[in-house]
Each structure stands twice: as C-alpha cells, then as structure tokens.
Scaffold this active site. Structure first.
Site, short mmCIF file in Angstrom:
data_model
loop_
_atom_site.label_atom_id
_atom_site.label_comp_id
_atom_site.label_asym_id
_atom_site.label_seq_id
_atom_site.Cartn_x
_atom_site.Cartn_y
_atom_site.Cartn_z
N SER A 148 0.62 -1.23 0.11
CA SER A 148 -0.06 0.09 0.07
C SER A 148 0.79 1.35 0.13
CB SER A 148 -1.02 -0.18 1.17
OG SER A 148 -0.16 0.18 2.36
N THR A 181 -6.51 7.16 6.70
CA THR A 181 -6.22 6.16 5.45
C THR A 181 -7.63 5.80 5.16
OG1 THR A 181 -6.26 4.41 7.31
CG2 THR A 181 -4.28 5.24 6.77
N GLY A 182 -7.67 5.28 4.04
CA GLY A 182 -9.06 4.85 3.43
C GLY A 182 -9.36 5.72 2.02
N ASP A 206 -6.37 11.64 -1.29
CA ASP A 206 -6.18 12.56 -0.40
C ASP A 206 -4.85 12.58 0.33
OD1 ASP A 206 -6.31 9.85 0.72
OD2 ASP A 206 -7.09 10.44 2.69
N THR A 240 1.59 6.86 0.35
CA THR A 240 0.82 5.83 -0.37
C THR A 240 1.04 5.63 -1.48
OG1 THR A 240 -1.66 5.22 -0.41
CG2 THR A 240 -1.31 7.50 -0.88
N GLY A 260 -9.66 7.94 -0.29
CA GLY A 260 -9.25 9.39 -0.21
C GLY A 260 -10.44 10.08 -1.05
N ARG A 299 -4.67 9.50 -11.11
CA ARG A 299 -5.60 9.82 -9.88
C ARG A 299 -4.60 9.96 -8.73
NH1 ARG A 299 -5.96 7.60 -4.58
NH2 ARG A 299 -7.96 7.64 -3.80
N VAL A 300 -5.06 11.20 -8.24
CA VAL A 300 -4.41 11.51 -6.88
C VAL A 300 -5.58 11.51 -5.84
CG1 VAL A 300 -3.36 13.48 -5.90
CG2 VAL A 300 -2.78 12.72 -7.99
N THR A 309 -2.15 2.82 3.10
CA THR A 309 -1.44 4.08 3.36
C THR A 309 -0.93 4.02 4.69
OG1 THR A 309 -3.12 5.40 2.21
CG2 THR A 309 -1.63 6.62 3.61
N1 ASP Z 1 -6.35 7.28 1.20
C1 ASP Z 1 -5.59 6.48 0.23
C2 ASP Z 1 -5.89 7.12 -1.04
O1 ASP Z 1 -7.07 7.29 -1.19
C3 ASP Z 1 -5.72 5.03 0.19
C4 ASP Z 1 -5.91 4.31 1.55
O2 ASP Z 1 -5.45 4.63 2.40
O3 ASP Z 1 -6.42 3.20 1.30
O4 ASP Z 1 -5.23 7.30 -1.90
#
Ligand code: ASP
Length: 344
Positions: A79, A247-248, A227, A214, A250, A224-225, A196
């Site tokens: 990740s 995390t998660g 958060d 990340t 974005g 793609r960018v 991340t």
């Molecule tokens: N937050 C990260 C993103 O959206 C991915 C993640 O944390 O799972 O790029």
C-alpha cells in the site's frame, strides 16, 4: 535561516512584528505533553523508529519521515512506496505530504513515479521550493534534480497481483487468467487492498509534525491523486492544537477535508477519539450518491482517522471496525483498537 524564512521574517519585522520572538516561539512550544508518536496499523516499526529519534532529540518531522521510510522501502507492504500496487496500467504512482507544525509549512507530491520514498521528496518540496504540491512528471524531474534515483517500484509480487486483477476483470476481453493452482488465493483479497501509512509525532520541544504516504488506490486510473498529498484531507497539523492523519477512501476525505475538521474539533475541546468519529459520521452523511452505498444504505468503503491533541491524548475512529492503530508513548510501542461507527 532559509532564504524564504528570512524573507518572511524581514517582511514581518518591517510591519513591526517581532520576528525574533516569533521564530523562537515557532521553535519551542511550552505546554505540550511528553513525546508521542501515532500511526496507522501498518506503522509499528515507524512509531518505534520515530520515538527512538525523538528521544535522542530529533525534530518530530525528521523522526516521522524516518519512520515511514521503513515502510516505503518495504516490498511486502503493498500500500506504500516500493512494492505498492500499481495503477491500471501496471505503473506504481505514489502520493505523499509532510506538515511541520512549528512553521506551519507543508510539502506534497502527487502521482510520483519511480521514486521509493515520496515522503522525502515532499519534504524537499516544502524546504527547497516556494510551492506546496508538485505532481507527475514535474515531481519526478524535481526529485531527480535533487539526486533521487529512478527505480522500478513494481515488485514481482505486485506485478502478479496486478496481472491477476487484469486477467480476471472481464470474460469478454482477450486476457486469460493463468490456469495455475499455485496462484496465491489471497491475490483476489490483496487486489482489493487500499492502504497508506500516516504517522504523526510530538517531539521533546513539544512540537508536532506529520507525514502521510501511499501508493493510493490499487489499479486506479493513471494520474488519479487521492487525499494523501492534500493538506487538510489526508493530514493536518496545528502546532497549538494537535494532528490528524487518515487512511481509506481518499475521494471522501477530499470532499470533506476531514483531517482539518478533526483538528478544528479538537481545537474546540472535543477529544481526539470523538473528533475522529465525528469526521467519519460526516463522511457517511455526505456519501449520498448510489455508487458509494451498499444495499443496506451504509457506505461501501472505509475511512479511518488517527489523532492526538497537544495534551498527549490520542484516539482513532473509523467507519467500519474493529481496526487497529499504532502508538508509541515513550514507554510502550503497541497497537490499540480504534473506535468505530459500524461493525465490519
Ligand atoms: N487514502 C488513500 C488514497 O485514497 C488510500 C488508502 O488509504 O487506502 O489514496
């Protein structure tokens, strides 16, 4: 003093501002608790390393970046950094930001290819440019100008996971999945991986800094960018209040500027855990479009927040739990369980 800080200090003194005392105040903060480092669950080695450095007198920013560099360089973490899962074309693209509390300065890179440690490049954007965010080709050129080596970030394992994803996307295209019982069963699971690392610390001077880094969403559209490089979305630090990293998914943090929200709630006296849960609730409330909802109406994604305040109180909150997070309080380096809105 850096040229830019010097210019800023000169301007401030020109308008009757006492720059010397401002800079002093920016270097040392008197009312913080002891040292603390917090991170997402994949960050136990990062919190350990960062605390060791903080205890030896390091600035929190140096400490947390050195901490996440371990994970960025780890081919087994799919990740982040080297070994991260690639975009839909099989190319690893990395996002990162750093934020330095004492100067309230920040730097970021987005969609950076071929460089293992985007957090170090983000730091250079902060320190060696007048910009906050560099992306894509420009970010890569900037990194190379500073001596970073271009490397292939796609490990063999990440490539196989990507290929498996591509070959099983559709039965109407010309790609056939390998008929091989040795293909790890968890490829399918791994291919859903998001992840991340975010890591934030308070140093011996009571100063706060943070970093998020990340490889973003696996198999994303190139360019793609998420958060993670956006200040206020995937990370926010206020030296007088505290810090939050996330995390998660974005996209939802981008639409809600969630980490900024968490820090602002803590400014009003809300505990870190409750502030994190409030940000999670806000995302759930705002996720109105059908593609973000399960049949039962709940979100079909997860977002997690990790935060501490200047008093050294820490907490984490997530949409779906239970989920762990890493904390080093100077005595113990261990995983805690985050609060959550819904059971997984
Ligand atoms: N937050 C990260 C993103 O959206 C991915 C993640 O944390 O799972 O790029």
């Amino acid at each position: 003093m850096q040229r830019r800080s010097f210019l800023k200090a000169s301007i401030l003194s020109g308008i009757g501002f006492n720059a010397a005392s401002f800079l002093h105040a920016a270097e040392r903060s008197s009312w913080a608790a002891g040292p603390l480092v917090i991170s997402s669950a994949n960050g136990l080695r990062a919190t350990q390393k960062a605390m060791e450095l903080i205890r030896s007198g390091a600035d929190a920013l140096d400490a947390v970046i050195a901490g996440v560099n371990i994970i960025e360089n780890d081919p087994k973490d799919h990740s982040v950094g080297y070994g991260g899962l690639p975009n839909e074309e099989g190319v690893v693209e990395l996002d990162s930001c750093v934020m330095h509390g004492p100067t309230h300065n920040a730097g970021s890179v987005g969609a950076l290819r071929h460089i293992k440690t985007p957090s170090k490049v983000a730091r250079l954007v902060m320190e060696r440019t007048d910009h906050e965010l560099l992306v894509g080709e420009g970010a890569l050129r900037f990194a190379k100008d500073h001596g970073f080596k271009e490397e292939n970030l796609l490990t063999d394992e990440a490539r196989k996971i990507w290929l498996h994803w591509k070959e099983t996307l559709s039965d109407k295209d010309d790609w056939f999945p390998e008929d091989n019982p040795d293909i790890p069963k968890n490829y399918k699971e791994l291919s859903k991986t998001t992840g991340t690392i975010t890591c934030m610390g308070i140093d011996l001077n009571g100063n706060i800094s943070g970093v998020t880094t990340t490889s973003g969403l696996a198999f994303k559209i190139p360019g793609r960018v998420g958060d993670s490089p956006i200040i206020g979305a995937g990370l926010y630090v206020d030296n007088e209040v505290g810090a939050c990293g996330s995390t998660g998914r974005g996209e939802e943090n981008l639409k809600n500027l969630s980490c900024f929200l968490v820090v602002e709630l803590m400014r009003q006296g809300v505990s870190p855990k409750d502030a994190c849960l409030e940000a999670a609730k806000r995302i759930v409330k705002h996720a109105k479009i059908p593609s973000l909802r399960r049949k039962d109406g709940r979100p079909n994604f997860n977002v997690s927040f990790y935060a501490f305040n200047k008093k050294g109180e820490f907490g984490a909150g997530t949409i779906y739990g239970p989920r762990k997070f890493a904390v080093n309080d100077g005595k113990e380096n261990k995983l805690y369980t985050a609060a959550y809105l819904f059971k997984k």
